[in-house]
Scaffold this active site. Structure first.
Site, PDB file in Angstrom:
ATOM      1  N   TYR A 183      10.919 -14.275   1.534  1.00 37.67           N
ATOM      2  CA  TYR A 183      10.000 -13.873   0.453  1.00 37.67           C
ATOM      3  C   TYR A 183      10.709 -13.187  -0.723  1.00 37.67           C
ATOM      4  O   TYR A 183      10.494 -13.523  -1.884  1.00 37.67           O
ATOM      5  CB  TYR A 183       8.947 -12.945   1.067  1.00 37.67           C
ATOM      6  CG  TYR A 183       7.906 -12.438   0.121  1.00 37.67           C
ATOM      7  CD1 TYR A 183       6.890 -13.268  -0.332  1.00 37.67           C
ATOM      8  CD2 TYR A 183       7.910 -11.112  -0.301  1.00 37.67           C
ATOM      9  CE1 TYR A 183       5.920 -12.793  -1.202  1.00 37.67           C
ATOM     10  CE2 TYR A 183       6.947 -10.628  -1.169  1.00 37.67           C
ATOM     11  CZ  TYR A 183       5.958 -11.477  -1.626  1.00 37.67           C
ATOM     12  OH  TYR A 183       5.003 -10.993  -2.480  1.00 37.67           O
ATOM     13  N   ARG A 207       6.784   4.228   2.824  1.00 35.45           N
ATOM     14  CA  ARG A 207       6.399   3.321   1.734  1.00 35.45           C
ATOM     15  C   ARG A 207       5.635   4.120   0.677  1.00 35.45           C
ATOM     16  O   ARG A 207       5.139   5.208   0.940  1.00 35.45           O
ATOM     17  CB  ARG A 207       5.427   2.232   2.213  1.00 35.45           C
ATOM     18  CG  ARG A 207       5.935   1.236   3.222  1.00 35.45           C
ATOM     19  CD  ARG A 207       6.914   0.251   2.617  1.00 35.45           C
ATOM     20  NE  ARG A 207       7.259  -0.802   3.572  1.00 35.45           N
ATOM     21  CZ  ARG A 207       8.162  -0.669   4.543  1.00 35.45           C
ATOM     22  NH1 ARG A 207       8.817   0.460   4.702  1.00 35.45           N
ATOM     23  NH2 ARG A 207       8.424  -1.682   5.349  1.00 35.45           N
ATOM     24  N   GLU A 246      -2.841  -9.206   6.317  1.00 33.20           N
ATOM     25  CA  GLU A 246      -3.163  -7.876   5.786  1.00 33.20           C
ATOM     26  C   GLU A 246      -1.947  -6.957   5.816  1.00 33.20           C
ATOM     27  O   GLU A 246      -1.083  -7.058   6.657  1.00 33.20           O
ATOM     28  CB  GLU A 246      -4.323  -7.237   6.575  1.00 33.20           C
ATOM     29  CG  GLU A 246      -4.041  -6.923   8.031  1.00 33.20           C
ATOM     30  CD  GLU A 246      -4.157  -8.142   8.949  1.00 33.20           C
ATOM     31  OE1 GLU A 246      -4.311  -9.263   8.464  1.00 33.20           O
ATOM     32  OE2 GLU A 246      -4.059  -7.933  10.179  1.00 33.20           O
TER      33      GLU A 246
HETATM   34  N1  GDD Z   1       0.801  -5.074   8.145  1.00 31.91           N
HETATM   35  C1  GDD Z   1       0.843  -4.059   9.015  1.00 31.91           C
HETATM   36  N2  GDD Z   1      -0.123  -3.958   9.973  1.00 31.91           N
HETATM   37  N3  GDD Z   1       1.870  -3.183   8.948  1.00 31.91           N
HETATM   38  C2  GDD Z   1       1.888  -2.167   9.821  1.00 31.91           C
HETATM   39  C3  GDD Z   1       0.900  -1.992  10.813  1.00 31.91           C
HETATM   40  C4  GDD Z   1      -0.155  -2.945  10.891  1.00 31.91           C
HETATM   41  O1  GDD Z   1      -1.048  -2.873  11.730  1.00 31.91           O
HETATM   42  N4  GDD Z   1       1.202  -0.872  11.521  1.00 31.91           N
HETATM   43  C5  GDD Z   1       2.313  -0.384  10.983  1.00 31.91           C
HETATM   44  N5  GDD Z   1       2.760  -1.163   9.985  1.00 31.91           N
HETATM   45  C6  GDD Z   1       4.007  -0.963   9.229  1.00 31.91           C
HETATM   46  C7  GDD Z   1       4.894  -2.211   9.128  1.00 31.91           C
HETATM   47  O2  GDD Z   1       5.617  -2.400  10.341  1.00 31.91           O
HETATM   48  C8  GDD Z   1       5.789  -1.824   7.959  1.00 31.91           C
HETATM   49  O3  GDD Z   1       6.886  -1.062   8.413  1.00 31.91           O
HETATM   50  C9  GDD Z   1       4.881  -0.950   7.086  1.00 31.91           C
HETATM   51  O4  GDD Z   1       3.728  -0.624   7.907  1.00 31.91           O
HETATM   52  C10 GDD Z   1       4.387  -1.637   5.846  1.00 31.91           C
HETATM   53  O5  GDD Z   1       3.937  -2.908   6.202  1.00 31.91           O
HETATM   54  P1  GDD Z   1       3.166  -3.872   5.180  1.00 31.91           P
HETATM   55  O6  GDD Z   1       2.168  -3.096   4.439  1.00 31.91           O
HETATM   56  O7  GDD Z   1       2.679  -5.053   5.965  1.00 31.91           O
HETATM   57  O8  GDD Z   1       4.322  -4.447   4.249  1.00 31.91           O
HETATM   58  P2  GDD Z   1       5.594  -3.884   3.396  1.00 31.91           P
HETATM   59  O9  GDD Z   1       5.297  -2.608   2.677  1.00 31.91           O
HETATM   60  O10 GDD Z   1       6.791  -3.854   4.264  1.00 31.91           O
HETATM   61  O11 GDD Z   1       5.737  -5.059   2.365  1.00 31.91           O
HETATM   62  C11 GDD Z   1       4.580  -5.425   1.608  1.00 31.91           C
HETATM   63  O12 GDD Z   1       4.691  -4.931   0.308  1.00 31.91           O
HETATM   64  C12 GDD Z   1       5.673  -5.573  -0.465  1.00 31.91           C
HETATM   65  C13 GDD Z   1       5.734  -4.930  -1.826  1.00 31.91           C
HETATM   66  O13 GDD Z   1       6.102  -3.600  -1.710  1.00 31.91           O
HETATM   67  C14 GDD Z   1       4.407  -6.911   1.719  1.00 31.91           C
HETATM   68  O14 GDD Z   1       3.087  -7.275   1.362  1.00 31.91           O
HETATM   69  C15 GDD Z   1       5.329  -7.651   0.842  1.00 31.91           C
HETATM   70  O15 GDD Z   1       4.882  -8.998   0.780  1.00 31.91           O
HETATM   71  C16 GDD Z   1       5.318  -7.042  -0.546  1.00 31.91           C
HETATM   72  O16 GDD Z   1       6.253  -7.680  -1.348  1.00 31.91           O
END
Ligand code: GDD
Length: 342
Positions: free
Chosen positions: A141, A214, A183
């Protein structure tokens, strides 16, 4: 038809703009929002060049937010699919050059374009725009995003297409994906709290150890930022994200607070985790635009939780949602079964 573009369409319409065309590969009953008075074009695959040429006809501004994407659960397991979005931006740029009268072309890039070696600590420093190079983007990605950013730059340099690029940091809010596998963490954790309360399990699963960090940007900030960046003279990719850094454990606390509960946590260490720490350095956007996303996470999460709670209630009650689409000059409204509304 997607989360951010649907909200952007509504914003433009509400701000009085006309001649808006919204395009998505999804059938209309799967659009996140269908905005009345906007020309909605469903079932339109923008990976196909001819479709891009058709929908760009006459366009003055183009916002490319189309991508096969999702949260960590999706992007870690679908790298090839994510990379195929390169076809969308490539063909959209070609169309912008050949058929539009394009004054602005906006491209939605991502914090996933940044060098992952700088994101290995929950307390790592916030990412500055120059941290994308030397390149070591998020696998699949992120590399696609980085490549497409550069393509925007070269279309500007070589053909005069006024491209503008924002690197989004984890966008969330009402009307976002909240189940089904794509999600992101904010919606996933809200949903898990709701289910735990509903089922009486009093437990929620968290991916990883919860100490990964994050920043999360509420949708309204994202829309304002897109508008500002698109109409600015900032030519290089700009961070568009909140600088409010939290751990996933803190995000889970906030989801629990929104639901008025406290749950036992079950940490799933082998789940998709992505980078260990990520934050947005907003020095540049402040310097160039005098603004940065600032909606507090607790405020945005409270609204998101309330919306997901309502969706979940409606779904349980088998309620339906009204949706409209335009066919030629006619608008057709129908009822959509929420059970299949992902
Ligand atoms: N999705 C998800 N679902 N993440 C979880 C969960 C859950 O139930 N529980 C904990 N997490 C943790 C993930 O393991 C990860 O470490 C963190 O929460 C953030 O996960 P996400 O929100 O899925 O994604 P991201 O922040 O790593 O990346 C997203 O944001 C980027 C931009 O900043 C993605 O959507 C990328 O596509 C996007 O580019």
């Amino acid at each position: 038809g997607g989360f951010i573009a649907g909200a952007l369409t509504r914003r433009f319409k509400e701000n009085g703009f006309t001649n808006i065309r919204a395009v998505d590969i999804k059938p209309i009953d799967q659009w996140y929002q269908v905005v009345e008075g906007v020309e909605s074009v469903p079932d339109c695959d923008l990976q196909i060049k001819e479709n891009c040429y058709k929908v760009c006809e006459g366009a003055v501004e183009i916002y490319n937010l189309a991508a096969d994407m999702g949260g960590m659960g999706f992007i870690e397991n679908n790298k090839a699919r994510c990379m195929l979005s390169v076809l969308i931006n490539t063909h959209m740029l070609m169309a912008a050059k050949d058929v539009g009268k394009v004054e602005r072309y906006f491209y939605a890039s991502s914090a996933c374009a940044y060098n992952t070696t700088l994101q290995q600590d929950p307390n790592c420093s916030a990412l500055k725009e120059e941290d994308a190079y030397p390149a070591m983007a998020e696998d699949g990605y992120g590399w696609e995003k980085l490549f497409s950013e550069r393509m925007c730059r070269h279309y500007r340099e070589d053909y005069g297409i006024e491209t503008r690029v924002a690197r989004f940091h984890n966008v969330y809010g009402p009307y976002g994906t909240w189940d089904g596998g794509r999600e992101k963490a904010p919606a996933a954790l809200c949903r898990k709290v709701i289910i735990a309360k509903d089922s009486g399990s009093n437990e929620m699963e968290i991916w990883g150890d919860g100490e990964q960090s994050r920043s999360f940007m509420y949708i309204d900030d994202c829309l304002k930022g897109i508008d500002m960046i698109t109409h600015s003279d900032v030519l290089e990719p700009l961070n568009l994200g909140s600088s409010e850094l939290v751990t996933i454990n803190r995000l889970a606390d906030i989801a629990e607070e929104a639901g008025g509960t406290k749950l036992k946590r079950d940490y799933k260490l082998d789940a998709p985790k992505g980078v260990r720490g990520r934050n947005s350095d907003n020095t540049k956007i402040m310097e160039l635009l005098g603004w940065e996303p600032s909606i507090p996470l607790t405020e945005g999460m409270a609204k998101t939780y309330a919306w997901i709670d309502r969706q979940s209630e409606d779904r349980k009650a088998g309620k339906q949602k009204v949706s409209c689409r335009t066919k030629g000059r006619r608008k057709i409204c129908g009822r959509i079964d929420l059970g299949s509304y992902a």
